[in-house]
Design a protein around this motif. Sequence first.
Motif, mmCIF file in Angstrom:
data_model
loop_
_atom_site.group_PDB
_atom_site.id
_atom_site.type_symbol
_atom_site.label_atom_id
_atom_site.label_comp_id
_atom_site.label_asym_id
_atom_site.label_seq_id
_atom_site.Cartn_x
_atom_site.Cartn_y
_atom_site.Cartn_z
ATOM 1 N N ILE A 41 0.949 -1.222 -0.010
ATOM 2 C CA ILE A 41 0.017 0.032 0.078
ATOM 3 C C ILE A 41 0.894 1.203 -0.017
ATOM 4 C CG2 ILE A 41 -1.643 1.279 1.256
ATOM 5 C CD1 ILE A 41 -2.693 -1.269 2.323
ATOM 6 N N SER A 42 0.825 2.039 -1.156
ATOM 7 C CA SER A 42 1.671 3.211 -1.238
ATOM 8 C C SER A 42 1.043 4.337 -0.942
ATOM 9 C CB SER A 42 2.198 3.146 -2.738
ATOM 10 O OG SER A 42 1.284 3.486 -3.516
ATOM 11 N N SER A 43 -0.226 4.510 -0.952
ATOM 12 C CA SER A 43 -1.175 5.639 -0.547
ATOM 13 C C SER A 43 -2.324 5.184 -0.110
ATOM 14 C CB SER A 43 -1.205 6.510 -1.845
ATOM 15 O OG SER A 43 -1.834 7.687 -1.192
ATOM 16 N N THR A 44 -2.905 5.787 1.364
ATOM 17 C CA THR A 44 -4.306 5.281 1.692
ATOM 18 C C THR A 44 -5.373 6.183 1.270
ATOM 19 O OG1 THR A 44 -3.594 6.607 3.630
ATOM 20 C CG2 THR A 44 -3.184 4.320 3.803
ATOM 21 N N PHE A 45 -6.344 5.607 1.493
ATOM 22 C CA PHE A 45 -7.643 6.466 1.397
ATOM 23 C C PHE A 45 -7.914 7.786 2.322
ATOM 24 C CE2 PHE A 45 -12.234 7.624 2.381
ATOM 25 C CZ PHE A 45 -12.865 7.640 1.286
ATOM 26 N N GLY A 46 -8.147 8.836 1.576
ATOM 27 C CA GLY A 46 -8.126 9.970 2.561
ATOM 28 C C GLY A 46 -7.611 11.421 1.817
ATOM 29 N N TYR A 47 -7.715 12.517 2.630
ATOM 30 C CA TYR A 47 -6.923 13.664 2.127
ATOM 31 C C TYR A 47 -5.735 13.755 2.072
ATOM 32 C CZ TYR A 47 -11.508 16.074 1.571
ATOM 33 O OH TYR A 47 -12.785 16.298 1.206
ATOM 34 N N VAL A 64 -7.142 3.645 -2.760
ATOM 35 C CA VAL A 64 -5.989 3.054 -2.253
ATOM 36 C C VAL A 64 -5.277 2.682 -3.362
ATOM 37 C CG1 VAL A 64 -6.913 0.716 -1.711
ATOM 38 C CG2 VAL A 64 -4.987 1.540 -0.424
ATOM 39 N N ASP A 65 -4.021 3.066 -3.146
ATOM 40 C CA ASP A 65 -2.850 2.766 -4.195
ATOM 41 C C ASP A 65 -2.107 1.320 -3.732
ATOM 42 O OD1 ASP A 65 -3.880 4.870 -5.820
ATOM 43 O OD2 ASP A 65 -2.078 6.025 -5.105
ATOM 44 N N LEU A 66 -2.067 0.384 -4.562
ATOM 45 C CA LEU A 66 -1.505 -0.877 -4.351
ATOM 46 C C LEU A 66 -0.327 -0.854 -5.481
ATOM 47 C CD1 LEU A 66 -4.791 -2.782 -4.223
ATOM 48 C CD2 LEU A 66 -3.605 -1.941 -2.505
ATOM 49 N N ALA A 67 1.003 -0.559 -4.680
ATOM 50 C CA ALA A 67 2.073 -0.972 -5.666
ATOM 51 C C ALA A 67 2.333 -2.111 -6.350
ATOM 52 C CB ALA A 67 3.189 0.009 -4.808
ATOM 53 N N LEU A 106 -1.584 -0.254 -8.931
ATOM 54 C CA LEU A 106 -3.249 -0.185 -9.225
ATOM 55 C C LEU A 106 -3.793 0.741 -8.246
ATOM 56 C CD1 LEU A 106 -5.623 -1.699 -10.480
ATOM 57 C CD2 LEU A 106 -5.579 -2.930 -8.654
ATOM 58 N N HIS A 107 -4.570 1.614 -8.849
ATOM 59 C CA HIS A 107 -5.599 2.610 -7.811
ATOM 60 C C HIS A 107 -6.971 1.897 -7.884
ATOM 61 C CE1 HIS A 107 -7.675 6.170 -6.339
ATOM 62 N NE2 HIS A 107 -8.734 5.970 -7.132
ATOM 63 N N ASN A 113 -22.239 6.097 -5.793
ATOM 64 C CA ASN A 113 -21.316 7.146 -6.403
ATOM 65 C C ASN A 113 -20.707 7.818 -5.300
ATOM 66 O OD1 ASN A 113 -19.909 8.172 -8.595
ATOM 67 N ND2 ASN A 113 -21.708 9.638 -8.913
ATOM 68 N N VAL A 114 -20.549 7.653 -4.106
ATOM 69 C CA VAL A 114 -19.813 8.364 -3.068
ATOM 70 C C VAL A 114 -18.690 7.437 -2.571
ATOM 71 C CG1 VAL A 114 -19.766 9.239 -0.822
ATOM 72 C CG2 VAL A 114 -22.028 9.189 -2.186
ATOM 73 N N PRO A 115 -17.410 7.985 -2.773
ATOM 74 C CA PRO A 115 -16.148 7.042 -2.749
ATOM 75 C C PRO A 115 -16.265 6.667 -1.114
ATOM 76 C CG PRO A 115 -15.476 9.130 -3.880
ATOM 77 C CD PRO A 115 -17.034 9.433 -3.470
ATOM 78 N N VAL A 116 -15.903 5.557 -0.574
ATOM 79 C CA VAL A 116 -15.607 5.049 0.787
ATOM 80 C C VAL A 116 -14.261 4.147 0.563
ATOM 81 C CG1 VAL A 116 -18.150 4.793 0.951
ATOM 82 C CG2 VAL A 116 -16.858 2.881 -0.174
ATOM 83 N N ASN A 117 -13.916 4.049 2.330
ATOM 84 C CA ASN A 117 -12.562 3.563 2.383
ATOM 85 C C ASN A 117 -12.589 2.077 1.726
ATOM 86 O OD1 ASN A 117 -10.062 2.546 3.112
ATOM 87 N ND2 ASN A 117 -10.239 3.638 5.163
ATOM 88 N N PRO A 118 -11.718 1.852 0.858
ATOM 89 C CA PRO A 118 -11.779 0.350 -0.023
ATOM 90 C C PRO A 118 -11.118 -0.786 1.242
ATOM 91 C CG PRO A 118 -10.794 1.998 -1.225
ATOM 92 C CD PRO A 118 -10.861 2.630 -0.158
ATOM 93 N N MET A 119 -10.644 -0.271 2.206
ATOM 94 C CA MET A 119 -10.009 -1.252 3.258
ATOM 95 C C MET A 119 -11.082 -1.956 3.886
ATOM 96 S SD MET A 119 -6.989 -0.900 2.256
ATOM 97 C CE MET A 119 -6.304 -2.149 3.437
#
Length: 435
Positions: free
Chosen positions: A318-324, A339-342, A418-419, A426-432
């Motif tokens: 995980i190279s970048s998590t959900f959030g600002y 979430v970015d999966l390197a 992979l993003h 249609n509202v983004p939620v935390n994929p984790m």
Amino acid sequence: MKRTAALAAVTLLASLIIQPSNGYAKSMNEIDQQLNQLDQQAHKAKQEQKNATENKQEAQHYKNKTTQTLEDVLGEIESVGSQLTRVSRDIEQTEENLRTTKKELAEAEERIKAREKLLETRVRLMYTDGNVSYLDVLLSSTSFSDFLDRADSLKMIVDQDQQLLDEHKKDKEYVVQKQEELEGQYKYVKGLYAQKQEAKDMLAGKEKEKRVLIAGYDQKIEQFDSLSNEQNDLLVALATKRSSLVQEKNQLRAEQEARAKAAREKAAAAAAAKKRALAAQKQSSQSSSSSEASDTTYASSYNGGGGAFAMPVSGARISSTFGYRVHPVTGVRKLHAGVDLAVPQGTSVHAAEDGVVTVAEWWNGYGNLIIIDHGNGLWSMYGHLRDGGIMVSSGQTVKRGQKIAESGSTGVSTGPHLHFEVRLHNVPVNPMDYL
């Protein structure tokens, strides 16, 4: 205008999606017509999104260029400010020199007055005593030595008068020259100071102008970014409606095929009955065999964090998590909706759950993108796929764990990954929470 057009398109789409149900069943032709309309709207939305992206990039380019110019102007302002400081010191020094010269002028004038007084006294004596010639003085000598003394005295008087006149002339010339020189220098530095101040004022005007331009470019960038996001939402809604129509078309086709199959089976059964009746005397009966095709699906566990979805890739970091966050490319703080999966370039990407593909193409900052509709308003999104790495098409039904693509670094991306994004209505939620 573009913002209004986008809102109008969303409203039109809503009218297409939320149609009253009056028991009317669509025909295949009607569904194809609606699909054609949706494709036209999607094409228009993509073009507007492309234009917005290009306009945003152009505004960003000119902002960067203007920012560099502003930095140059600020450097020039600092340089001119330093020059003004030096000129101010020169003005102060010249004013001090002028004060000194005025003092010297006053002293010279005092000397001039003293000499003029002395000369006036000599002239007055000559006037009251009469004009005595130097020759009469010499001829009045009583002896040769007296003659020499008188000659020396006369010479001293003549020399003194000449010296007084010479010094008088020099003092006047010196004072006039010095005064003119310093006044010229003072006038020069005052003019130089005015020029530098004018240059500083001009540069300050340029600074203000560049800051106004940068603010304008920032506003344009924000507008184009907002328009691009609106078109993005519109494309998602269009793709969702298209998926629904495709499923409805597939269901209608399946019903037609079922009715045709039933008709064929009924006809076959009637023919078989007739045949059996004609061959009732025979002891053997014929039987028909049928074969069934089997579907091969891809299954994979991809054990994750205990959620409902399977992991879309294996061995990811995980190279970048959900959030600002501050975007690594644009430098703007905004919501990172997934979430970015390197993973290395070309890593297999699998469907997180059963569903219908609603998008399988290039999408703005996502690059090559796949969206799968899992029903009940739940979607999964797979972004930055490599060129040529999409292995499914819009409207296709996929199974959990099925290979749908290969990872890449297309769109706005800093490297292969992979993003993975999950949206609920249609509202983004935390994929984790779903993996």
